[in-house]
Design an enzyme around this catalytic site. Structure first.
Site, PDB file in Angstrom:
ATOM      1  N   GLY A 178      40.277  39.368  52.959  1.00 13.68           N
ATOM      2  CA  GLY A 178      39.874  41.481  53.434  1.00 13.68           C
ATOM      3  C   GLY A 178      41.000  42.416  53.285  1.00 13.68           C
ATOM      4  O   GLY A 178      41.860  42.560  53.087  1.00 13.68           O
ATOM      5  N   GLU A 188      45.739  64.043  47.021  1.00 13.81           N
ATOM      6  CA  GLU A 188      46.074  62.676  46.781  1.00 13.81           C
ATOM      7  C   GLU A 188      47.054  62.693  47.351  1.00 13.81           C
ATOM      8  O   GLU A 188      48.700  63.395  47.213  1.00 13.81           O
ATOM      9  CB  GLU A 188      46.228  62.150  44.915  1.00 13.81           C
ATOM     10  CG  GLU A 188      46.987  60.675  44.609  1.00 13.81           C
ATOM     11  CD  GLU A 188      46.245  59.645  45.569  1.00 13.81           C
ATOM     12  OE1 GLU A 188      46.856  58.645  46.995  1.00 13.81           O
ATOM     13  OE2 GLU A 188      44.835  59.626  45.813  1.00 13.81           O
ATOM     14  N   GLY A 233      39.194  34.697  47.282  1.00 10.92           N
ATOM     15  CA  GLY A 233      37.712  35.504  47.053  1.00 10.92           C
ATOM     16  C   GLY A 233      37.987  36.199  46.095  1.00 10.92           C
ATOM     17  O   GLY A 233      39.648  34.849  45.120  1.00 10.92           O
ATOM     18  N   GLU A 262      40.169  28.598  51.591  1.00 14.14           N
ATOM     19  CA  GLU A 262      39.355  29.633  52.097  1.00 14.14           C
ATOM     20  C   GLU A 262      38.997  29.291  53.582  1.00 14.14           C
ATOM     21  O   GLU A 262      38.425  27.303  53.309  1.00 14.14           O
ATOM     22  CB  GLU A 262      38.440  29.270  50.714  1.00 14.14           C
ATOM     23  CG  GLU A 262      37.557  30.217  51.184  1.00 14.14           C
ATOM     24  CD  GLU A 262      36.742  31.700  51.069  1.00 14.14           C
ATOM     25  OE1 GLU A 262      36.439  31.170  52.924  1.00 14.14           O
ATOM     26  OE2 GLU A 262      38.036  32.410  51.502  1.00 14.14           O
ATOM     27  N   GLY A 305      42.694  32.950  51.282  1.00 15.44           N
ATOM     28  CA  GLY A 305      41.894  33.688  50.638  1.00 15.44           C
ATOM     29  C   GLY A 305      41.192  33.159  49.411  1.00 15.44           C
ATOM     30  O   GLY A 305      41.302  33.787  48.811  1.00 15.44           O
ATOM     31  N   LYS A 348      45.432  42.450  36.011  1.00 13.10           N
ATOM     32  CA  LYS A 348      44.594  41.696  34.722  1.00 13.10           C
ATOM     33  C   LYS A 348      46.048  41.547  33.394  1.00 13.10           C
ATOM     34  O   LYS A 348      45.647  40.621  32.750  1.00 13.10           O
ATOM     35  CB  LYS A 348      43.689  42.626  34.044  1.00 13.10           C
ATOM     36  CG  LYS A 348      43.357  43.484  34.813  1.00 13.10           C
ATOM     37  CD  LYS A 348      41.975  42.083  35.625  1.00 13.10           C
ATOM     38  CE  LYS A 348      41.437  42.035  37.178  1.00 13.10           C
ATOM     39  NZ  LYS A 348      42.270  42.003  38.679  1.00 13.10           N
ATOM     40  N   HIS A 375      25.242  34.851  15.182  1.00 11.79           N
ATOM     41  CA  HIS A 375      26.035  33.560  15.061  1.00 11.79           C
ATOM     42  C   HIS A 375      27.544  33.424  14.320  1.00 11.79           C
ATOM     43  O   HIS A 375      27.642  33.641  12.811  1.00 11.79           O
ATOM     44  CB  HIS A 375      25.020  32.366  15.296  1.00 11.79           C
ATOM     45  CG  HIS A 375      25.543  31.244  14.750  1.00 11.79           C
ATOM     46  ND1 HIS A 375      25.891  30.275  15.192  1.00 11.79           N
ATOM     47  CD2 HIS A 375      26.255  30.188  13.315  1.00 11.79           C
ATOM     48  CE1 HIS A 375      26.802  29.045  15.092  1.00 11.79           C
ATOM     49  NE2 HIS A 375      26.610  28.774  13.584  1.00 11.79           N
TER      50      HIS A 375
END
Length: 465
Positions: free
Chosen positions: A269, A34, A181, A202, A179, A51, A444
């Site tokens: 991309g 790495e 996406g 887009e 973009g 996130k 529920h």
């Protein structure tokens, strides 16, 4: 010998480090090469930090739009992208250190530097050459890219990628995102919440073009409601990049428009990390699209004993797909024939709000394949739990084969869609029918009840609408 291992994995991202752990579990001595931080793009400048920022954006939107109705009185909402960014960096660092811990725990050798493939299952790192007795696994991932052909080469100031966006100290006053996406949609959500005037561009007829048309339309409606300008079916004909502003000339629906923004974020991309690795010299061929050419059943390349996993091995370019490929190759090399990977059952998730998640075919794809289908839908506006949390946008959509009840596709737009989709992934993995999904009693009140209702609707038996 110190430089000899059973398996050498080039790349310590999601595919690579998972492959390494599984190799060690199966008794193989393993090394990971790495050149940067362990965890790869996903952990460090991709999935995880975005996130964290999306959660900040979500909380900001709840306070901004729902606080009063929820009985909460707050002062004027002030957002600070720099503070949110620094929190996201802490989360990423924690996850990267977690991968380092896993390498130590499993006694996996981590070799720092860029790996170059040599003939005979050998990998050169700097002046050292390491030999693999059983296999070399290529897991080098992908990186961001610009569009120099239309004047949008990345300059890291006014024309940026997701890499730079994750380190900004403040949200720009205006932002054009090229973009629409998953990446573009997520950043549109983030920067809109932090006060930027966002334009999402887009080239294809709709944002999230790989998703079901209904899902794309639902997200577009939500974005526009929040003030995000969405240009789909749009061609950028010219870009003028200034010192502190970018002007885009855009053709939308036959009309010419100008989009001016402090920054342009490129999200159209990714480029594959296959350069300067000695692939051709070692007998590893690439496909016409630049992916490493592999046997789809084994993921072995055109060079015997060399395998490829993750982004460089082909689409979908998703971390969880890389995880599965890493386990698959490890078991194969160790002499434990794995179950085939079902690439038709890899879930896709966009984590903006509302979230969009799917698995299997879209309705359009099912019709193109000539399948006899019945579609079931259930809106979250009719779901009790969604009403309690004031998150009634979106729906669950299930596409079933009319002959056997097979779930050929499933699509969810709404709160926690990323968590809910896995019920349908498991159902498809085990070839459950819509009848069997309904027979599983759903607690529920839960959002997941919408899945059972959509299954029922596909059979003409929906209860709550």
């Amino acid at each position: 010998m110190a430089n000899q291992f059973d398996v050498i994995i080039v790349g310590g991202g999601p595919a690579g480090y998972v492959c390494a752990i599984r190799c060690v579990q199966l008794g193989l001595t393993t090394a990971v090469v790495e050149r940067d931080k362990l965890g790869g793009v996903c952990v460090n400048i991709g999935c995880i930090p975005t996130k964290a920022l999306l959660h900040s954006a979500y909380v900001a939107n709840v306070i901004r739009h729902d606080a009063k109705e929820l009985g909460l009185t707050t002062g004027e909402l002030k957002t600070d992208y720099g503070t949110a960014m620094r929190r996201s960096r802490k989360v990423s660092e924690q996850n990267s250190k977690g991968v380092e811990f896993l390498m130590k725990k499993h006694k996996i050798t981590v070799i720092r530097g860029a790996g170059k493939l040599l003939a005979g299952k050998r990998v050169q790192v700097g002046s050292d050459v390491h030999t693999a007795g059983k296999a070399v696994v290529l897991a080098t991932g992908s990186r961001v890219k610009g569009l120099p052909q239309i004047g949008l080469e990345l300059n890291k100031t006014t024309v940026i990628s997701s890499d730079e966006a994750l380190f900004l100290e403040q949200a720009p006053g205006s932002l054009a995102i090229v973009g629409g996406g998953a990446v573009g949609s997520e950043f549109a959500d983030i920067f809109n919440a932090f006060g930027s005037k966002v334009t999402l561009i887009e080239v294809l007829p709709r944002i999230l073009p790989v998703e079901d048309a209904e899902a794309s339309d639902a997200l577009t409606k939500s974005f526009k409601k929040r003030g995000i300008v969405v240009h789909s079916g749009a061609n950028i004909t010219r870009a003028t990049v200034g010192k502190d502003r970018v002007t885009l000339e855009v053709e939308v629906g036959g009309k010419a428009e100008k989009v001016e923004a402090e920054r342009v974020l490129m999200a159209a991309g990714r480029a594959l990390n296959t350069e300067d690795m000695g692939l051709a010299e070692a007998g590893v061929q690439l496909t016409d699209r630049g992916f490493v050419k592999v046997n789809p059943a084994t993921l072995e390349t055109t060079s015997p004993g060399v395998y490829s996993i993750g982004d460089v091995a082909g689409p979908p370019m998703l971390a969880h797909k890389g995880y599965r490929e890493g386990v698959h190759v490890a078991e194969l090399v160790a002499g434990h024939p794995p179950r085939p990977i079902d690439y038709t059952n890899v879930p896709s998730v966009t984590y903006c709000h509302p979230e969009v998640a799917s698995v299997g075919l879209t309705e359009e794809q099912a019709k193109e394949q000539g399948l006899a289908i019945q579609v079931g839908r259930f809106p979250f506006s009719a779901n009790g739990r969604a009403r309690t949390s004031n998150e009634t946008e979106g729906l669950v959509k299930i596409i079933r084969d009319t002959r056997y009840g097979e779930i050929v596709g499933a699509h969810i737009v709404g709160s926690h869609a990323s968590e809910m989709i896995h019920e349908l992934v498991v159902a498809r993995t085990n070839e459950y029918t819509v009848e069997e999904v309904d027979l599983a009693i759903h607690a529920h009140p839960t959002l997941s009840e919408a899945i059972a209702e959509a299954a029922l609707d596909s059979m003409g038996r929906v209860i709550h609408i």
